[in-house]
Design a protein around this motif. Sequence first.
Motif, PDB file in Angstrom:
ATOM      1  N   GLN A 292       0.929  -1.147   0.023  1.00  0.00           N
ATOM      2  CA  GLN A 292      -0.169   0.092   0.139  1.00  0.00           C
ATOM      3  C   GLN A 292       0.974   1.331   0.027  1.00  0.00           C
ATOM      4  OE1 GLN A 292      -1.158  -2.895   1.824  1.00  0.00           O
ATOM      5  NE2 GLN A 292      -2.293  -3.006  -0.074  1.00  0.00           N
ATOM      6  N   GLY A 293       2.282   1.127  -0.139  1.00  0.00           N
ATOM      7  CA  GLY A 293       3.081   2.382  -0.339  1.00  0.00           C
ATOM      8  C   GLY A 293       4.362   2.099   0.292  1.00  0.00           C
ATOM      9  N   MET A 294       5.251   3.067   0.308  1.00  0.00           N
ATOM     10  CA  MET A 294       6.717   2.953   0.567  1.00  0.00           C
ATOM     11  C   MET A 294       7.136   4.229   1.267  1.00  0.00           C
ATOM     12  SD  MET A 294      10.045   1.986  -1.503  1.00  0.00           S
ATOM     13  CE  MET A 294      11.576   1.967  -0.752  1.00  0.00           C
ATOM     14  N   VAL A 295       8.018   4.186   2.201  1.00  0.00           N
ATOM     15  CA  VAL A 295       8.342   5.413   3.090  1.00  0.00           C
ATOM     16  C   VAL A 295       9.915   4.959   3.060  1.00  0.00           C
ATOM     17  CG1 VAL A 295       8.378   7.003   5.025  1.00  0.00           C
ATOM     18  CG2 VAL A 295       6.284   5.613   4.297  1.00  0.00           C
ATOM     19  N   VAL A 296      10.881   6.253   2.634  1.00  0.00           N
ATOM     20  CA  VAL A 296      12.316   6.076   2.835  1.00  0.00           C
ATOM     21  C   VAL A 296      12.556   7.241   4.015  1.00  0.00           C
ATOM     22  CG1 VAL A 296      14.517   6.519   1.854  1.00  0.00           C
ATOM     23  CG2 VAL A 296      12.519   5.655   0.248  1.00  0.00           C
ATOM     24  N   ALA A 297      12.912   6.748   5.136  1.00  0.00           N
ATOM     25  CA  ALA A 297      13.045   7.513   6.277  1.00  0.00           C
ATOM     26  C   ALA A 297      14.293   7.308   7.176  1.00  0.00           C
ATOM     27  CB  ALA A 297      11.875   7.551   7.321  1.00  0.00           C
ATOM     28  N   PRO A 298      15.168   8.089   6.980  1.00  0.00           N
ATOM     29  CA  PRO A 298      15.303   9.325   6.236  1.00  0.00           C
ATOM     30  C   PRO A 298      15.944   8.837   4.752  1.00  0.00           C
ATOM     31  CG  PRO A 298      17.377   8.958   7.341  1.00  0.00           C
ATOM     32  CD  PRO A 298      16.133   7.751   7.653  1.00  0.00           C
TER      33      PRO A 298
ATOM     34  N   THR B 255       1.663   5.039  -3.128  1.00  0.00           N
ATOM     35  CA  THR B 255       2.411   6.145  -2.538  1.00  0.00           C
ATOM     36  C   THR B 255       3.808   5.953  -2.113  1.00  0.00           C
ATOM     37  OG1 THR B 255       0.283   6.530  -1.666  1.00  0.00           O
ATOM     38  CG2 THR B 255       2.206   7.561  -0.348  1.00  0.00           C
ATOM     39  N   LEU B 256       4.752   6.952  -2.302  1.00  0.00           N
ATOM     40  CA  LEU B 256       5.977   6.995  -2.222  1.00  0.00           C
ATOM     41  C   LEU B 256       6.479   8.237  -1.421  1.00  0.00           C
ATOM     42  CD1 LEU B 256       9.123   5.768  -1.992  1.00  0.00           C
ATOM     43  CD2 LEU B 256       9.217   7.013  -4.526  1.00  0.00           C
ATOM     44  N   VAL B 257       6.710   8.195  -0.153  1.00  0.00           N
ATOM     45  CA  VAL B 257       7.134   9.253   0.708  1.00  0.00           C
ATOM     46  C   VAL B 257       8.625   9.228   1.016  1.00  0.00           C
ATOM     47  CG1 VAL B 257       6.751  10.353   3.044  1.00  0.00           C
ATOM     48  CG2 VAL B 257       4.766   9.100   1.824  1.00  0.00           C
ATOM     49  N   LEU B 258       9.074  10.241   0.545  1.00  0.00           N
ATOM     50  CA  LEU B 258      10.578  10.673   0.739  1.00  0.00           C
ATOM     51  C   LEU B 258      10.870  11.480   1.911  1.00  0.00           C
ATOM     52  CD1 LEU B 258      11.520  10.591  -2.893  1.00  0.00           C
ATOM     53  CD2 LEU B 258      11.493   8.694  -1.473  1.00  0.00           C
ATOM     54  N   LEU B 259      11.383  11.201   2.961  1.00  0.00           N
ATOM     55  CA  LEU B 259      11.777  12.166   4.174  1.00  0.00           C
ATOM     56  C   LEU B 259      13.129  12.689   3.772  1.00  0.00           C
ATOM     57  CD1 LEU B 259       9.390  10.802   5.524  1.00  0.00           C
ATOM     58  CD2 LEU B 259      10.640  11.106   7.516  1.00  0.00           C
ATOM     59  N   ALA B 260      13.243  13.610   2.720  1.00  0.00           N
ATOM     60  CA  ALA B 260      14.512  14.046   2.201  1.00  0.00           C
ATOM     61  C   ALA B 260      15.392  14.749   3.168  1.00  0.00           C
ATOM     62  CB  ALA B 260      14.073  14.973   0.798  1.00  0.00           C
ATOM     63  N   ARG B 261      16.529  14.278   3.638  1.00  0.00           N
ATOM     64  CA  ARG B 261      17.103  15.134   4.800  1.00  0.00           C
ATOM     65  C   ARG B 261      18.401  15.662   4.467  1.00  0.00           C
ATOM     66  NH1 ARG B 261      19.153  17.659   7.518  1.00  0.00           N
ATOM     67  NH2 ARG B 261      19.633  17.652  10.000  1.00  0.00           N
ATOM     68  N   GLU B 262      18.437  16.896   4.099  1.00  0.00           N
ATOM     69  CA  GLU B 262      19.627  17.825   3.812  1.00  0.00           C
ATOM     70  C   GLU B 262      19.452  19.217   3.944  1.00  0.00           C
ATOM     71  OE1 GLU B 262      22.815  18.339   3.959  1.00  0.00           O
ATOM     72  OE2 GLU B 262      23.167  16.597   2.416  1.00  0.00           O
TER      73      GLU B 262
END
Length: 210
Positions: free
Chosen positions: A83-89, A120-127
């Motif tokens: 149902q979705g993927m999250v890249v954290a961070p 759904t792809l959520v990217l917790l972009a950290r920079e």
Amino acid sequence: MSKDRTRIVVGISGATGAIYGVRLLEALRLLDVETHLVVSASGWLTLRQECSIDRHAAQSLADVAYDIRDIGAALASGSFRHQGMVVAPCSMRTLAAVAHGFNDNLLTRAADVTLKERRTLVLLARETPLTLAHLRNMTAAAEMGAVIMPPVPAFYALPKTLDELIRYTVWRVLDQLGLASESAYQRWEGMRTHVRSVRAQSDDLSVLHV
């Protein structure tokens, strides 16, 4: 794995903020969501450095854990339903790979599959600060359907601790996936209403109390 449970893929890359991935896995477990974890080589280093968590402890938080080099794993195929993927961070290197379809490992391949299957792809972009390359990669990923969600502190929620800041971001991620508990945080209804409700509410933060 059960066919009836909600299934979420969690990726942890090497950017600072590994605690977001850890707290997300803990919250998903309390929600009885089936989790599939893939961590980059630098992600393992960050987990140990920032969270004092070794490989076994991190993998035990998920239902299934994969080696990032296992490009033939289930996550690499669009026929693997979730149902979705999250890249954290999400590191800038991982962001660039996702933005340009560079499927060089299981994490970036799983993200690419998520996009091509219109999930759904959520990217917790950290920079920070961001270069023009970072901004262009965010734009490219967003144009393909990814949710670019830097873990920016929400001070308007009146957090009292660092852990509350982290849990609020995790709640917002769950909201993107349609899994947020309505009892965990009060949704914004205007400044006056919000301030009154925050002062009156208890410390019960439901599934985010992990």
